[in-house]
Scaffold this motif. Structure first.
Motif, short mmCIF file in Angstrom:
data_model
loop_
_atom_site.label_atom_id
_atom_site.label_comp_id
_atom_site.label_asym_id
_atom_site.label_seq_id
_atom_site.Cartn_x
_atom_site.Cartn_y
_atom_site.Cartn_z
N SER A 20 0.86 -1.18 0.00
CA SER A 20 0.00 0.00 0.00
C SER A 20 0.90 1.22 0.00
O SER A 20 1.75 1.37 0.88
CB SER A 20 -0.91 0.00 1.23
OG SER A 20 -1.78 1.11 1.18
N ALA A 21 0.71 2.07 -0.98
CA ALA A 21 1.58 3.25 -1.15
C ALA A 21 3.04 2.84 -1.22
O ALA A 21 3.93 3.50 -0.70
CB ALA A 21 1.37 4.23 -0.01
N GLY A 22 3.30 1.68 -1.85
CA GLY A 22 4.67 1.25 -2.07
C GLY A 22 5.30 0.52 -0.91
O GLY A 22 6.46 0.16 -0.97
N TYR A 69 3.26 3.62 -8.88
CA TYR A 69 1.83 3.53 -9.13
C TYR A 69 1.04 4.24 -8.04
O TYR A 69 0.04 4.92 -8.30
CB TYR A 69 1.44 2.06 -9.21
CG TYR A 69 0.00 1.79 -9.58
CD1 TYR A 69 -0.42 1.90 -10.91
CD2 TYR A 69 -0.93 1.38 -8.62
CE1 TYR A 69 -1.74 1.63 -11.25
CE2 TYR A 69 -2.24 1.11 -8.96
CZ TYR A 69 -2.64 1.23 -10.29
OH TYR A 69 -3.94 0.95 -10.63
N SER A 70 1.49 4.10 -6.79
CA SER A 70 0.75 4.66 -5.66
C SER A 70 0.74 6.19 -5.67
O SER A 70 -0.11 6.81 -5.04
CB SER A 70 1.32 4.15 -4.34
OG SER A 70 2.65 4.61 -4.17
N LYS A 71 1.67 6.80 -6.39
CA LYS A 71 1.68 8.26 -6.47
C LYS A 71 0.47 8.76 -7.23
O LYS A 71 -0.06 9.84 -6.93
CB LYS A 71 2.97 8.73 -7.15
CG LYS A 71 4.24 8.43 -6.34
CD LYS A 71 5.49 8.84 -7.11
CE LYS A 71 6.75 8.48 -6.32
NZ LYS A 71 7.99 8.82 -7.09
N GLU A 72 0.03 8.00 -8.24
CA GLU A 72 -1.16 8.40 -9.00
C GLU A 72 -2.44 7.81 -8.42
O GLU A 72 -3.51 8.40 -8.51
CB GLU A 72 -1.02 7.97 -10.47
CG GLU A 72 -2.21 8.41 -11.33
CD GLU A 72 -2.00 8.12 -12.80
OE1 GLU A 72 -2.97 8.26 -13.58
OE2 GLU A 72 -0.88 7.75 -13.19
N PHE A 73 -2.30 6.60 -7.80
CA PHE A 73 -3.49 5.92 -7.25
C PHE A 73 -3.26 5.59 -5.78
O PHE A 73 -3.13 4.43 -5.40
CB PHE A 73 -3.78 4.64 -8.04
CG PHE A 73 -4.01 4.86 -9.51
CD1 PHE A 73 -5.22 5.32 -9.99
CD2 PHE A 73 -2.98 4.60 -10.43
CE1 PHE A 73 -5.44 5.52 -11.35
CE2 PHE A 73 -3.19 4.79 -11.79
CZ PHE A 73 -4.42 5.26 -12.25
N PRO A 74 -3.21 6.60 -4.92
CA PRO A 74 -2.90 6.34 -3.50
C PRO A 74 -3.97 5.53 -2.80
O PRO A 74 -3.71 4.93 -1.75
CB PRO A 74 -2.78 7.75 -2.91
CG PRO A 74 -3.57 8.62 -3.83
CD PRO A 74 -3.39 8.04 -5.20
N GLU A 75 -5.16 5.49 -3.37
CA GLU A 75 -6.25 4.74 -2.72
C GLU A 75 -6.19 3.25 -2.99
O GLU A 75 -6.91 2.46 -2.36
CB GLU A 75 -7.61 5.29 -3.20
CG GLU A 75 -8.02 4.88 -4.62
CD GLU A 75 -7.31 5.65 -5.74
OE1 GLU A 75 -7.62 5.40 -6.92
OE2 GLU A 75 -6.44 6.50 -5.42
N ARG A 76 -5.32 2.81 -3.90
CA ARG A 76 -5.27 1.40 -4.27
C ARG A 76 -4.17 0.65 -3.52
O ARG A 76 -3.11 1.20 -3.24
CB ARG A 76 -5.07 1.24 -5.78
CG ARG A 76 -6.29 1.69 -6.58
CD ARG A 76 -6.11 1.57 -8.06
NE ARG A 76 -7.31 2.05 -8.75
CZ ARG A 76 -7.36 2.33 -10.05
NH1 ARG A 76 -6.28 2.16 -10.80
NH2 ARG A 76 -8.48 2.75 -10.60
N THR A 77 -4.45 -0.59 -3.22
CA THR A 77 -3.53 -1.46 -2.49
C THR A 77 -3.13 -2.61 -3.39
O THR A 77 -3.97 -3.16 -4.11
CB THR A 77 -4.20 -2.01 -1.22
OG1 THR A 77 -4.50 -0.92 -0.35
CG2 THR A 77 -3.29 -2.99 -0.50
N ILE A 78 -1.86 -2.97 -3.38
CA ILE A 78 -1.35 -4.07 -4.18
C ILE A 78 -1.04 -5.24 -3.26
O ILE A 78 -0.27 -5.10 -2.31
CB ILE A 78 -0.07 -3.67 -4.94
CG1 ILE A 78 -0.28 -2.38 -5.73
CG2 ILE A 78 0.38 -4.81 -5.86
CD1 ILE A 78 -1.39 -2.45 -6.75
#
Length: 464
Positions: A20-22, A69-78
């Motif tokens: 999440s957020a890298g 990726y989290s910089k553009e989509f901070p709401e998403r979790t990988i």
């Protein structure tokens, strides 16, 4: 061969990484199961991939991507789903995960060899809309685009990289046998002659050659072994124009006959070693570095075993190992041949948000990321934009050689029937190498298996 979708083994325990957020954290399988089903968070992307033992290159690639990726989509979790398994087990476990909305990943790393089988089973969804708008689709080599396009015309995966195959030979072993350092065989017979020369001069401590053979070697036997021979004849496994599988081919018999000669004349390792599914590790970690193997028909990637930080670093490999193209049977046709394969990213049928999955693919496969990935894992790119980068062109002593083979490479007929047909090839090889059947009888048994697998209406005699 992939198991029936109606009878699948239970999954083993494996770990899942959440980013999440890298930032990555380790989640137990029970935690994943607890957030599955109808309550799945559409902002969570699960990414399944094969992890080779303790190797972390894939994990590093995805983590590096997730940070950007989290910089553009901070709401998403990988969430990473690393599956530690041998090749065939990885395919089975992936299929098990994809078979249910509760457990399905949102992105899956797939070998193109198994792709159409999974398409036929309904595990994957087409991604035509994604590739239509993706800026690098036209950079992908045409043969690689075709390899991920199903007979229905839909695209089901994005190729990440490929590989090509040739002959690696140990210059020291060759020199001791009086063979030239610029050895370049033009026929199968010249390969056998080099192996015979090594056998006569080197004694029992050195195996003249190695070719992956038999069922324990799985797809390596079919692709690195048999198909590197067959595609040097006038015959093929599949007739693209007629859209039928080929039986009764002389090239099939001749390929098995080459294999029989290798084992009859003791030009390779023992039967027990050849049937050891882990023999590759011994070859790369000790037999080649110690000068106990003369030549091997193998892929572009094997030098990754010898780089700094690898399990068996071998700094001298660049000066010690030579690479040459695989000749055709008698030097005819184009004179040489190679097989190309590769891996790809796919979106499962039960992905929670295919558009989000596609957006992560874009980040994974930027030019910069793809160059770094190729260097880290000794890959051959399928992309023109990557191939133009100087850092890629010079990252390995063999990168330019193996990349140059791609233009004329053959791809496996990766239709839904191929995994079963590949198993039939491996069985034919094994019966020949163990002297259980003649090449002619083994080929006839293969032909019967192909008819059973594909159906008589989808099969034709060679030359018809």
């Amino acid at each position: 061969m992939p198991p029936s979708p109606h009878h699948r083994p239970a999954p083993d325990r494996r770990s899942f990484l959440r980013i999440s957020a890298g930032v990555a954290t380790l989640l137990p399988l029970t935690a994943l199961a607890g957030c599955s089903g109808g309550g799945r968070d559409p902002d969570t992307l699960r990414i399944a991939f094969q992890q080779f033992g303790s190797g972390t290159l894939m994990e590093q690639w995805i983590q590096r991507t997730a940070t950007e990726y989290s910089k553009e989509f901070p709401e998403r979790t990988i969430e990473l789903v690393p599956i530690v398994a041998a090749e065939n087990d990885y395919f089975t476990k992936n299929e098990l995960l994809m078979s249910s909305p509760r457990t399905s990943p949102d992105l899956v790393y797939e070998d193109t060899f198994i792709l159409m089988s999974d398409v036929g089973a309904g595990y994957l969804q087409p991604i035509d809309d994604f590739v239509k708008d993706w800026e690098h689709w036209e950079d992908v080599a045409e043969a690689s685009r075709e390899a991920v396009t199903a007979p229905d015309g839909h695209v089901y995966a994005v190729p990440t990289h490929t590989d090509t195959r040739g002959i690696w030979f140990h210059k020291g072993v060759f020199a001791d046998a009086g063979l030239p350092e610029d050895w370049a065989p033009t026929t199968w017979e010249e390969i056998l002659e080099a192996a015979r020369t090594i056998k006569e001069s080197a004694g029992e401590d050195v195996a003249p050659m190695f070719i992956f053979s038999g069922m324990p070697q799985g797809e390596k036997a079919s692709m690195q072994g048999f198909e590197m021979l067959l595609y040097g004849t006038e015959d093929r496994l599949y007739d693209d124009e007629a859209q039928k599988w080929v039986v009764g081919s002389q090239g099939f018999i001749d390929s098995l006959s080459f294999l029989r000669t290798v084992f009859e004349e003791d030009l390779t390792l023992s039967i027990g070693q050849c049937l050891d599914p882990n023999i590759g590790e011994s070859i790369y970690s000790s037999l080649l570095p110690e000068g106990r193997l003369g030549l091997i028909i193998d892929g572009s990637w094997i030098s990754q075993n010898w780089t700094e930080g690898a399990p068996s670093p071998w700094p001298e490999w660049e000066e010690t190992m030579g690479v040459v193209e695989m000749p055709t049977q008698d030097g005819g046709g184009e004179g040489t041949t190679t097989l190309a394969g590769g891996w790809s990213w796919t979106i499962p049928q039960y992905a929670t948000d295919p558009e989000a999955s596609g957006s992560f693919i874009e980040y994974l496969l930027t030019t910069e990321n793809s160059v770094q990935r190729a260097i880290d894992d000794n890959h051959i790119t399928v992309r023109a934009d990557v191939a133009e980068v100087e850092e890629y062109q010079t990252y390995s002593a063999t990168a330019a050689f193996f990349t140059g083979l791609l233009e004329s490479a053959h791809y496996r007929p990766a239709y839904a029937e191929y995994p079963e047909i590949s198993s039939a090839i491996q069985e034919a090889m094994e019966t020949v190498m163990t002297m259980s059947a003649s090449p002619e009888d083994a080929a006839a048994a293969y032909d019967r298996a192909v008819i059973d697998i594909a159906g008589q209406e989808n099969v034709q005699e060679a030359g018809s």
